[in-house]
Write an enzyme that holds these catalytic residues in place. Structure first.
Site: not given
Length: 362
Positions: A125, A128, A137, A139-140, A142, A145, A152-153
C-alpha cells in the site's frame, strides 16, 4: 488547503447522515410500539407484558450490536508490516518496478504472507506505506488499511472487517428479529385499523406505518443477512467473492475455507456461549489465517519444523513457511474432515517445539 480541509469536514459530517436516519427510525419505532401500540391500543394486560418483555430484549440486543459495529475501530496491520526507514527510502528512490519488488520481497521474507497480486507482486500500500497482510485491503473512505476487510458500510459509517465482522453479523440478525417481531405482533392491529374495527385515534397512523416500515426493512435485511451467512460458511469476504485471492498456485476463492464448522468458529470463536453476544471472540490476530492450499512446491509434500531453516524456491515463492498461531492450530487440529472437497491432508507432530505446515498433493 482551506477548501480541501472544509470539504473533508463536510464529507465526515455527511457520512453520519445514514446513521442518524437509522437512529431516528429506531427511536420512532420504539415510541410507536411501546406507547401507541402497547399503552394506547392493546387492552389485554397479559398481552402487553409479554409483548413489552420480548420487544425490549430484542431492542437491547439490536442496539448493542449496532453500537459495537459503529464504534469498534477497524483493525490495522501491526508495525512489523511497515518498511524500515532504510527500505522505505530505498523503495522511494527506485524507479524500476522490478527493483521495488525486490526490496519488498526482502522485507516480506519473514512475514506470514501467502497471497500476492494477480501479477504475482507483493501487495504493498503506497498510501499507508506497508506490506499488506493476507486479506487486508485499503479503504478509501477510512483512508487506512483494514485487516480482513469486507466492505465499507455507509449505514454504520465504518469499515466492516476483522475487528467488527461478528458485531455486523449480529447487528443484521438482531435487526432482522426485531423487524420480524414488530411486524408479526402489529399485524392483527394493522388489519383492525385498516378494516375500521378499531376507532380512529392518533395511534392509527403509527400502527399502520410501523407495520409497513418493519416489513420493508425485514425484506431488505433478510437478503443481506442470508448473503453474509453464506460468506461465513465459505470463509470469504465480500471483496474476495468478486476478486479471488491469488496464492502460489493461482487465484482460489476457497483458499481460506476450512469447512463450514471451522469457518464459523473463526468468526465467532470457540466458546458457543458468547456467540450471540456482541463481544469480540473471533480467532486469530487478523494478520495471518490458516489456509488449506499449497504453500510449498506441489511435488514436495513436506512437514517442516522450526529446527529446520525455511527453504526458498526463488522468485515464484517469496514467502517462507511460518508457525501457526494458537487459534490456527486449534482450527487445524480437529479430527473432523474438511467440508470442502479436496485432496487428503496430513498433520504430523515432530516434537514439542515443532509446528505444523499443512500441504496438499498436487
Amino acid at each position: 488547503m482551506a477548501p480541501s480541509h472544509v470539504l473533508k469536514c463536510c464529507q465526515k459530517v455527511l457520512a453520519w447522515v445514514p446513521v442518524v436516519f437509522i437512529a431516528l427510525v429506531v427511536a420512532w419505532s420504539y415510541y410507536a410500539y411501546v406507547v401507541e401500540l402497547c399503552v394506547f391500543t392493546i387492552s389485554s394486560t397479559a398481552e402487553k407484558v409479554v409483548y413489552l418483555v420480548v420487544f425490549h430484549l430484542s431492542f437491547v440486543m439490536f442496539v448493542w450490536s449496532y453500537w459495537k459495529t459503529i464504534f469498534t475501530s477497524p483493525a490495522s496491520p501491526s508495525n512489523e508490516f511497515c518498511l524500515s526507514k532504510a527500505d522505505k527510502e530505498q523503495y522511494e528512490k527506485e524507479e524500476r518496478p522490478e527493483s521495488q519488488q525486490e526490496i519488498l520481497r526482502r522485507a516480506a521474507k519473514d512475514l506470514p504472507i501467502y497471497t500476492t497480486t494477480a501479477s504475482r507482486a507483493i501487495r504493498y500500500c503506497d498510501r499507508c506505506q506497508l506490506i499488506k497482510p493476507d486479506r487486508c485491503h485499503h479503504c478509501s473512505a477510512c483512508d487506512i488499511c483494514v485487516l480482513k476487510m469486507d466492505h465499507h458500510c455507509p449505514w454504520v459509517n465504518n469499515c466492516v472487517g476483522f475487528s467488527n465482522y461478528k458485531f455486523f453479523l449480529l447487528f443484521l440478525m438482531y435487526s432482522l428479529l426485531y423487524c420480524l417481531f414488530v411486524a408479526a405482533t402489529v399485524l392483527q392491529y394493522f388489519i383492525k385499523f385498516w378494516t375500521n374495527e378499531l376507532p380512529d385515534t392518533h395511534a392509527k397512523f403509527h400502527v399502520l406505518f410501523l407495520f409497513f416500515v418493519a416489513a420493508m426493512f425485514f425484506i431488505s435485511i433478510l437478503s443481506l443477512f442470508s448473503y453474509h451467512c453464506w460468506l461465513v460458511g465459505k470463509n470469504r469476504s465480500t471483496i474476495e467473492t468478486f476478486r479471488a485471492p491469488t496464492f502460489r498456485n493461482g487465484p482460489d476463492k476457497n483458499g481460506f475455507s476450512l469447512g463450514c464448522s471451522k469457518n464459523l468458529r473463526e468468526v465467532f470463536g470457540d466458546e458457543k456461549k458468547y456467540w450471540l453476544l456482541p463481544i469480540f471472540t473471533s480467532l486469530g490476530d487478523g494478520c495471518n489465517f490458516p489456509t488449506r492450499l499449497v504453500i510449498m512446491d506441489p511435488e514436495q509434500l513436506t512437514v517442516s519444523s522450526q529446527n529446520e531453516p525455511a527453504k526458498s524456491s526463488g522468485a515464484n515463492q517469496p514467502f517462507p513457511t511460518r508457525p501457526l498461531s494458537e487459534s490456527q492450530n486449534r482450527l487445524l487440529a480437529s479430527d473432523s474432515q474438511w467440508v470442502e472437497s479436496g485432496p487428503e491432508e496430513e498433520n504430523i507432530k515432530s516434537g514439542a517445539k515443532k509446528h505444523i505446515i499443512v500441504s496438499l498433493e498436487s
